[in-house]
Each structure stands twice: as structure tokens, then as C-alpha cells.
Write an enzyme that holds these catalytic residues in place. Sequence first.
Site, mmCIF file in Angstrom:
data_model
loop_
_atom_site.group_PDB
_atom_site.id
_atom_site.type_symbol
_atom_site.label_atom_id
_atom_site.label_comp_id
_atom_site.label_asym_id
_atom_site.label_seq_id
_atom_site.Cartn_x
_atom_site.Cartn_y
_atom_site.Cartn_z
ATOM 1 N N GLY A 184 0.814 -1.224 0.000
ATOM 2 C CA GLY A 184 0.000 0.000 0.000
ATOM 3 C C GLY A 184 0.841 1.265 0.000
ATOM 4 O O GLY A 184 2.076 1.217 0.001
ATOM 5 N N HIS A 236 -8.588 14.580 3.146
ATOM 6 C CA HIS A 236 -7.653 13.508 2.774
ATOM 7 C C HIS A 236 -7.777 13.221 1.286
ATOM 8 O O HIS A 236 -8.762 13.598 0.652
ATOM 9 C CB HIS A 236 -7.959 12.213 3.545
ATOM 10 C CG HIS A 236 -7.413 12.200 4.939
ATOM 11 N ND1 HIS A 236 -8.098 12.712 5.998
ATOM 12 C CD2 HIS A 236 -6.239 11.739 5.433
ATOM 13 C CE1 HIS A 236 -7.369 12.565 7.109
ATOM 14 N NE2 HIS A 236 -6.239 11.973 6.791
ATOM 15 N N GLY A 246 -9.547 8.628 11.392
ATOM 16 C CA GLY A 246 -9.172 8.218 12.753
ATOM 17 C C GLY A 246 -8.648 9.406 13.546
ATOM 18 O O GLY A 246 -8.892 9.519 14.757
ATOM 19 N N LYS A 262 -8.901 7.426 0.308
ATOM 20 C CA LYS A 262 -9.087 7.057 1.719
ATOM 21 C C LYS A 262 -10.469 6.446 1.919
ATOM 22 O O LYS A 262 -11.476 6.985 1.461
ATOM 23 C CB LYS A 262 -8.909 8.285 2.622
ATOM 24 C CG LYS A 262 -8.994 7.933 4.106
ATOM 25 C CD LYS A 262 -8.477 9.037 4.999
ATOM 26 C CE LYS A 262 -8.687 8.738 6.469
ATOM 27 N NZ LYS A 262 -7.890 7.593 6.936
ATOM 28 N N THR A 290 -6.615 2.701 10.430
ATOM 29 C CA THR A 290 -7.763 3.450 10.959
ATOM 30 C C THR A 290 -9.066 2.731 10.592
ATOM 31 O O THR A 290 -9.052 1.729 9.882
ATOM 32 C CB THR A 290 -7.773 4.890 10.402
ATOM 33 O OG1 THR A 290 -7.900 4.826 8.980
ATOM 34 C CG2 THR A 290 -6.502 5.632 10.773
HETATM 35 P P1 NAD Z 1 -3.651 1.522 0.778
HETATM 36 O O1 NAD Z 1 -5.033 1.229 0.281
HETATM 37 O O2 NAD Z 1 -2.681 2.178 -0.151
HETATM 38 O O3 NAD Z 1 -2.971 0.145 1.290
HETATM 39 C C1 NAD Z 1 -3.691 -0.804 2.032
HETATM 40 C C2 NAD Z 1 -2.835 -2.057 2.174
HETATM 41 O O4 NAD Z 1 -3.554 -2.961 3.029
HETATM 42 C C3 NAD Z 1 -2.546 -2.808 0.868
HETATM 43 O O5 NAD Z 1 -1.224 -3.306 0.893
HETATM 44 C C4 NAD Z 1 -3.527 -3.985 0.914
HETATM 45 O O6 NAD Z 1 -3.029 -5.127 0.213
HETATM 46 C C5 NAD Z 1 -3.586 -4.249 2.410
HETATM 47 N N1 NAD Z 1 -4.826 -4.916 2.828
HETATM 48 C C6 NAD Z 1 -6.101 -4.481 2.662
HETATM 49 N N2 NAD Z 1 -6.963 -5.391 3.176
HETATM 50 C C7 NAD Z 1 -6.215 -6.405 3.666
HETATM 51 C C8 NAD Z 1 -6.518 -7.631 4.308
HETATM 52 N N3 NAD Z 1 -7.795 -8.003 4.554
HETATM 53 N N4 NAD Z 1 -5.500 -8.448 4.680
HETATM 54 C C9 NAD Z 1 -4.211 -8.099 4.435
HETATM 55 N N5 NAD Z 1 -3.860 -6.934 3.837
HETATM 56 C C10 NAD Z 1 -4.848 -6.110 3.449
HETATM 57 O O7 NAD Z 1 -3.843 2.386 2.117
HETATM 58 P P2 NAD Z 1 -2.799 3.380 2.803
HETATM 59 O O8 NAD Z 1 -3.026 4.763 2.291
HETATM 60 O O9 NAD Z 1 -1.442 2.782 2.761
HETATM 61 O O10 NAD Z 1 -3.358 3.366 4.305
HETATM 62 C C11 NAD Z 1 -3.362 2.173 5.052
HETATM 63 C C12 NAD Z 1 -3.990 2.424 6.423
HETATM 64 O O11 NAD Z 1 -3.139 3.289 7.181
HETATM 65 C C13 NAD Z 1 -5.363 3.111 6.370
HETATM 66 O O12 NAD Z 1 -6.170 2.591 7.411
HETATM 67 C C14 NAD Z 1 -5.021 4.561 6.656
HETATM 68 O O13 NAD Z 1 -6.086 5.309 7.169
HETATM 69 C C15 NAD Z 1 -3.924 4.352 7.687
HETATM 70 N N6 NAD Z 1 -3.037 5.489 7.927
HETATM 71 C C16 NAD Z 1 -2.680 5.690 9.210
HETATM 72 C C17 NAD Z 1 -1.797 6.690 9.524
HETATM 73 C C18 NAD Z 1 -1.374 6.868 10.955
HETATM 74 O O14 NAD Z 1 -0.507 7.733 11.226
HETATM 75 N N7 NAD Z 1 -1.919 6.078 11.892
HETATM 76 C C19 NAD Z 1 -1.277 7.512 8.518
HETATM 77 C C20 NAD Z 1 -1.646 7.264 7.196
HETATM 78 C C21 NAD Z 1 -2.532 6.232 6.907
#
Ligand code: NAD
Length: 217
Positions: free
Chosen positions: A10, A125, A135, A129, A71
Site C-alpha cells: 500500500g 484527505h 481516525g 481514503k 484506521t
Molecule cells: P492503501 O489502500 O494504499 O494500502 C492498504 C494495504 O492494506 C494494501 O497493501 C492492501 O493489500 C492491504 N490490505 C487491505 N486489506 C487487507 C486484508 N484483509 N488483509 C491483508 N492486507 C490487506 O492504504 P494506505 O493509504 O497505505 O493506508 C493504510 C492504512 O493506514 C489506512 O487505514 C489509513 O487510514 C492508515 N493510515 C494511518 C496513519 C497513521 O498515522 N496512523 C497515517 C496514514 C494512513
Amino acid sequence: MKYGLVGASGRMGGEIQRIFAAHELCYTLDVTGETSEGVPEVLIDFSQPSALGTTIAVAGRYSCSLVLGTTGLSEAQLEEVKDLGRSVPVVQSFNFAAGVTLFKMILREFGPLFSDWDVEICETHHNKKKDAPSGTAILLRDALGRDCPAHSLRIGGVPGDHSVIFASEGEVFSLTHRAISRSVFAYGALRAAEFAAAAQPGFYSFEEVLTCRRKTS
Ligand code: NAD
């Protein structure tokens, strides 16, 4: 440090691999399946709530720490994560930017002084997203200690903007945090991973990481 990564393919997964370049990636999980080339000391999860059951099982299998940034988790899922904290160190945050932790601390301390003002949260965002409100909006609302509307925009490639806007009859006062790049979250996750690798089992916030508050056994 040997680490595992849930959500490896991701946007955040790519950023984590870039910022963790000095460390060894030995386990990955994403929608296409898992790869394993060793035992991780810490598992990083930035994926989707549907992955959480597997993440918890993997952390149990390897008896490794967990840094959880995903999140959109339900209350029941957060309880499962807290349960895991009884056996391994877990750092969970909906936002791993240091500035958002400062934002949260300011709201917690000074928000009550504005209890008779209107308050609303606005967050923006990127258009991929999945969850809304973010979150971070939930985290800021919790810090504020009172319910308030949260408005979400999903446009372009914005990594994450959050404003808390207070207004009385005669004044408007707003606080804003902007993530300029996704890398801030990956740097925060690295700080959390280094903390978790040396911590006792427990459920930790990113605020506890930044203020270095490790639980004692
Ligand atoms: P993205 O869609 O680019 O990537 C998601 C990843 O999760 C992919 O690699 C996908 O293969 C994997 N995935 C999805 N469902 C799955 C499952 N059931 N089993 C295994 N893997 C699975 O998303 P992103 O932009 O990289 O964001 C990912 C998460 O991180 C989101 O929840 C986002 O809100 C969160 N986030 C948190 C912070 C923080 O500081 N806490 C910051 C940015 C993003």
C-alpha cells in the site's frame, strides 16, 4: 531490527519500507498473501480493519511487538488490540505525526476552557481514503472530551489536514495540523517500533512513545 509489514504493497507500506531502509523486512502480508523469511521483532500494520484478525494472530505466532496505524477500527477491534497488549508491547495510534500528538495534548489541556463555544472538526484527505471521519478526527474529538460534528473532504492527493474550529458570537479561533508528506507517519512508526522493541508488554499511545513512558512489569 527485523520487522514485518501488514499492508506492504500500500501507499503507507511503500513509505514505511523507504524510512525503515536500515532495518530488515522479513515478513509481509497484504491482500495477495504473506511472505516469511524470518521472525520479526516488531510487526507494523498500516492496512485495513479486515486484516486485524490475521495481524493479531501473526503477532501471537511470533510473540513480537505490534505498531498499529490502521484506521477505521471498531470499538470491539480496539478491545482485541488492548487484549494483545497483555502479552506483547502494542503501540496504537490513528496518527503517528508528532504534531498531531501535540494538537491532542493542547485540546485536552485547553479545550475545556472553550466549553461554551461551538466547535466543529474539518478534515481533508486524498480521494482513495476509505474511512470517514478520519481516525485522527476521532482522536481529536476524544481529546476535546465532547461530541462535535466532523466534516470530511476526500479530494486529490492530500496526505491529511485537520482543523478544530471554535466559535463564539464574536470570535472564531482555529487550530490546524497539515501533514505535508506521508513520510511523517512512517518516521513516527519507526520511533514507535524502536520504543516497542524495548518495552514491556502493554498497550501504548504514540503520546507515551514521544514522552518515553514505558510501563514497568
Ligand atoms: P492503501 O489502500 O494504499 O494500502 C492498504 C494495504 O492494506 C494494501 O497493501 C492492501 O493489500 C492491504 N490490505 C487491505 N486489506 C487487507 C486484508 N484483509 N488483509 C491483508 N492486507 C490487506 O492504504 P494506505 O493509504 O497505505 O493506508 C493504510 C492504512 O493506514 C489506512 O487505514 C489509513 O487510514 C492508515 N493510515 C494511518 C496513519 C497513521 O498515522 N496512523 C497515517 C496514514 C494512513
